[in-house]
Design a protein around this motif. Structure first.
Motif, short mmCIF file in Angstrom:
data_model
loop_
_atom_site.label_atom_id
_atom_site.label_comp_id
_atom_site.label_asym_id
_atom_site.label_seq_id
_atom_site.Cartn_x
_atom_site.Cartn_y
_atom_site.Cartn_z
N THR A 195 0.88 -1.17 0.00
CA THR A 195 0.00 0.00 0.00
C THR A 195 0.91 1.21 0.00
O THR A 195 1.66 1.45 0.96
N ILE A 196 0.87 1.97 -1.12
CA ILE A 196 1.83 3.05 -1.32
C ILE A 196 1.06 4.36 -1.48
O ILE A 196 0.16 4.47 -2.33
N HIS A 197 1.40 5.32 -0.64
CA HIS A 197 0.83 6.66 -0.72
C HIS A 197 1.77 7.53 -1.56
O HIS A 197 2.98 7.60 -1.26
N ILE A 198 1.22 8.18 -2.59
CA ILE A 198 2.05 9.00 -3.45
C ILE A 198 1.64 10.45 -3.33
O ILE A 198 0.57 10.78 -2.83
N SER A 199 2.50 11.31 -3.80
CA SER A 199 2.29 12.75 -3.70
C SER A 199 1.12 13.17 -4.59
O SER A 199 0.85 12.56 -5.63
N ASP A 200 0.42 14.25 -4.14
CA ASP A 200 -0.73 14.72 -4.90
C ASP A 200 -0.33 15.37 -6.21
O ASP A 200 -1.17 15.49 -7.12
N GLN A 244 4.63 7.56 1.59
CA GLN A 244 4.49 6.61 2.69
C GLN A 244 4.19 5.22 2.13
O GLN A 244 3.53 5.07 1.11
N ILE A 245 4.73 4.21 2.79
CA ILE A 245 4.45 2.82 2.43
C ILE A 245 3.83 2.17 3.66
O ILE A 245 4.49 1.93 4.67
N GLY A 246 2.53 1.91 3.53
CA GLY A 246 1.83 1.35 4.66
C GLY A 246 2.13 -0.12 4.86
O GLY A 246 2.16 -0.63 5.98
N ILE A 287 -2.34 1.91 -4.86
CA ILE A 287 -1.78 3.25 -4.93
C ILE A 287 -2.82 4.23 -4.36
O ILE A 287 -3.97 4.26 -4.81
N ILE A 288 -2.39 5.01 -3.34
CA ILE A 288 -3.28 5.97 -2.69
C ILE A 288 -2.83 7.37 -3.08
O ILE A 288 -1.67 7.74 -2.89
N GLN A 289 -3.78 8.14 -3.62
CA GLN A 289 -3.53 9.55 -3.95
C GLN A 289 -4.79 10.35 -3.63
O GLN A 289 -5.90 9.90 -3.95
N PHE A 290 -4.64 11.52 -3.04
CA PHE A 290 -5.77 12.32 -2.60
C PHE A 290 -6.65 11.52 -1.64
O PHE A 290 -7.89 11.60 -1.68
#
Length: 792
Positions: A195-200, A244-246, A287-290
């Motif tokens: 689970t990877i959070h990327i920049s907006d 962030q990498i959850g 992939i998590i964005q916004f």
């Protein structure tokens, strides 16, 4: 810069009109100054000199074009192969020789490979036997391997990669080298759950995801020991756009298809690779964005990955575009206009005959035109010579002319038929041949072509040992050899160190082709029938002379002629024709000769029967016929072979010439060579003695032909073979008699076919080994064969 007129004195140019005019005037003064002292410009001789000098400047101008212009066709293109010019991309890249060069070669030509390790075989270090370990690029052409077949598709990919590696190696392998094994590494598939959070501010999420897969695959390739998963996580956090990498978890399966029970991996083993999910449902990456999950098009993801892989590969291989080839401009250099059109009008040389001229004036005009024709003809010929440079500096042997004659036409020289003699074309051609030594001049041009590639053909060998051709024919034959050499210049130079492709039983490598052509054997694919077929196709067996003389047929044919008969023998007229003998003529010849009734051919007739000086005719008045005899021995001139008889001397002479041409064909068709590499004949049973097989090459020749039986010729050939062989190889030449060569040829042909099958399917290896055991003793020198017998 403003345009100005150069202050250079143009008279200093030796090709200028002024210089040529002064030079001509000097010659006139030297030759006829004591009787001709009028050098004024109104003098006709000066006018003629001016016109000739002006025309010469035009010819000089035609000689100063770019080389490309002379070689171009009507469209301005140049046929580079036809002119013996190899393209840079074909002849400059060297074939691999060292392990690292083989690795680069395989990576360049096989995009499905990501890494290659080329090493000496552990069982035979330094003996020319290699093992290849390769790692597949699992992101290459992903669409080709996606299917519901799963495991079947994966193993198909592996099998295809092994076949491609084997094919490329045997295509460029050097003599004395072989492949022991090919293994694929990096066959531990891993799947990724994260689970990877990327920049907006990331705009192309698919590209970022593809880059993440690519980065992880690069990292997995570089691992040489077990590494904890958290190291990968820390490396990913350093990438731009990752906030962030959850969760980050690698999972391994027991089978390559990924159908077994998943096993979480805490430490990543070397040679692992990351499997790309085939659909969004199979993906473990979120992939998590916004603050929301992003849907990823996995077809687009595969395309992005392939583009990244392509750019990476192009950067690693440092590929460059082929240079732009020069092109020329076409000019009709043969176009000619008579110098008579340049003369002042008062010379009355213009076309047409004015009515008010009287007969004497017409005769003087005709005489002057005939005198000027000499200059016109020479300069028109020169224009054709310039136009013929395209053909002269080509590999064509169709036109046997290096000089040319230009038959002037009426539009070039008005009323030319009034000045040309009858059969002008034939007379000009006859005159040209007196000065045009075509073989000598064309040979010099071909030598120039060879020198462009730092090559030289052994002319001396073929001029010194030419039992099949006259001196004139040898020069023409040399042209054919050199033509074939230059036409295949890439193989003869760039590929001269390549061995036979063992996957193709009839293939001959560049090393074999080069030796063949240098010796005077046109390279061609190996025939399953072999070189002995030239004799056996006529149901003949070549036997040594001594046993043949003691046989029943030999006792009938060999005759000891008494001195009174020898004194009445007549020589046979020289053979001036070179027509070949077809199969029907050969069959009739065999039937007409008692010598062949036992289906045997004595080697002395094959080797010496091509010499017309050894034949004699005996006229028997009591029988009203002629007998043809052959001198079978120079030491015992009384030993003669009876050939045939006929009541017509001319027809018997023609029969003798036919026999000689047939024997020449048998000799030429029987000559060839085989390159045998002992290391390829190794078997698992003689593993301990592989060193005896390594770094050696045996060149096998049929030693029973007229040329190959000459001991001095053999010495020259053996030296030539050594000079054109890799320096690290021990090269030995074997000259076998007909019986031994027939046995060798049969076994070698069978072995090449068995070797090809064994390389493709391992279960065929025992058959190949069995043939190799029989073949190996036949290529051993006499002393080695003796040592082998002592060991046994």
């Amino acid at each position: 810069m403003s345009k100005t007129i150069s202050k250079k004195r143009h008279g200093d140019n030796p090709n200028s009109f002024e210089h040529l005019y002064q030079l001509g005037l000097t010659y006139i003064q030297q030759l006829s100054g004591h009787i001709w002292t009028d050098y004024n410009t109104h003098d006709p001789g000066m006018t003629i000199l001016e016109q000739v000098c002006y025309t010469l400047t035009d010819l000089i101008y035609r000689c100063e074009f770019d080389v490309a212009d002379y070689l171009s066709d009507t469209s301005g293109n140049i046929d580079y192969p036809a002119h013996g010019l190899a393209l840079a991309q074909d002849i400059i890249p060297a074939c691999p020789q060292q392990p690292e060069e083989y690795e680069a070669w395989l990576l360049t030509r096989l995009p499905e490979l990501d890494k290659v390790w080329f090493r000496w075989s552990e069982n035979a270090p330094g003996l020319g036997i290699y093992t290849i370990n390769a790692q597949l690029n699992h992101f290459y052409a992903l669409s080709q391997y996606r299917s519901d077949a799963g495991s079947h598709s994966f193993y198909t990919q592996q099998h295809a990669a092994l076949s491609h590696i084997r094919r490329e190696f045997y295509r460029v392998r050097a003599p004395g080298e072989d492949l022991a094994d090919i293994a694929l590494t990096g066959q531990r598939p891993l799947t990724l759950t994260a689970t990877i959070h990327i920049s907006d501010d990331v705009t192309d999420v698919t590209w970022l995801t593809a880059n993440l897969y690519h980065r992880i695959s690069l990292w997995l390739e570089s691992t040489v020991q077990n590494t904890p998963v958290y190291v990968v996580k820390e490396a990913l956090l350093a990438e731009d756009g990752i906030q962030q990498i959850g969760q980050l978890q690698f999972t391994q399966y027991n089978d390559n298809a990924g159908h077994s029970t998943p096993i979480p991996v805490e430490n990543i083993a070397p040679f692992s690779y990351l499997k790309l999910p085939e659909s969004a449902a199979d993906s473990g990456i979120e992939i998590i964005q916004f603050q929301h999950p992003v849907n990823i098009d996995y077809a687009d993801l595969a395309i992005q990955l392939e583009q990244i892989q392509y750019l990476r590969r192009a950067e690693r291989l440092n590929t460059t575009n082929a240079p732009i080839l020069p092109a020329g401009r076409y000019f009709d250099f043969s176009r000619y206009e008579s110098i008579q059109t340049l003369f002042p009008r008062n010379y009355h040389l213009a076309p047409g005959i004015p009515n008010h001229y009287n007969a004497q004036q017409q005769a003087q005009r005709h005489q002057l035109r005939g005198f000027l024709l000499l200059f016109d003809q020479l300069m028109a010929n020169f224009c054709d010579d310039i136009a013929g440079l395209n053909t002269l500096f080509s590999l064509s042997l169709d036109s046997e002319a290096t000089y040319h004659t230009h038959l002037l036409q009426d539009d070039e020289f008005h009323n030319i038929d009034q000045h040309y003699p009858q059969n002008a074309r034939a007379r000009l051609e006859h005159l040209r041949k007196k000065f045009d030594d075509y073989p000598e001049r064309k040979n010099r041009i071909f030598n120039y072509f060879l020198a462009l590639y730092s090559e030289r053909f052994p002319d001396f060998l073929h001029r010194q040992f030419n039992p099949y051709f006259s001196a004139e024919e040898v020069e023409k034959q040399l042209l054919k050899y050199k033509q074939a050499f230059i036409l295949n210049i890439t193989t003869m130079t760039n590929g001269r160190g390549l061995g036979d492709n063992l996957l193709q039983p009839e293939h001959q490598g560049g090393y074999s082709q080069r030796l063949s052509l240098l010796i005077g054997l046109f390279p061609h694919a190996l025939s399953p029938l072999g070189y002995t077929h030239a004799i056996t196709q006529h149901a003949l067996d070549l036997v040594p002379n001594e046993p043949w003389c003691q046989s029943d047929i030999g006792k009938k044919i060999v005759q000891l002629l008494p001195p009174e008969i020898l004194a009445s023998l007549q020589p046979v007229a020289d053979n001036n024709t070179q027509e070949g003998v077809d199969e029907e003529q050969a069959r009739k010849m065999k039937l007409a000769m008692p010598l062949f009734s036992a289906q045997t051919l004595p080697d002395v007739l094959l080797q010496l029967g091509i010499d017309n000086r050894r034949y004699r005719l005996l006229h028997r008045a009591e029988h009203s016929d002629y007998q043809l005899f052959f001198n079978a021995s120079g030491e015992d001139p009384q030993q003669w072979l009876y050939i045939a008889s006929h009541n017509n001397k001319q027809q018997l002479t023609q029969f003798c010439h036919q026999l000689q041409r047939w024997l020449i064909q048998l000799n030429q068709n029987s000559e060839g060579l085989y390159i045998v590499e002992p290391i390829l004949l190794r078997t698992e049973e003689n593993n301990a003695s592989w060193r005896d097989y390594a770094n050696r090459v045996t060149v096998v020749f049929p030693g029973y032909t007229a040329r190959f039986s000459n001991l001095k010729f053999r010495e020259q050939v053996e030296q030539l073979v050594i000079e054109n062989s890799p320096a690290h190889l021990l090269v030995q030449c074997q000259w076998l008699d007909f019986s031994a060569f027939s046995q060798f040829e049969t076994l070698y042909t069978r072995w090449r076919q068995a070797k090809s099958r064994a390389l493709q399917r391992r279960e065929n290896q025992p058959e190949c080994d069995a043939i190799a055991k029989q073949l190996y003793p036949l290529i051993q020198p006499p002393q080695d064969a003796t040592n082998e017998a002592l060991k046994i």
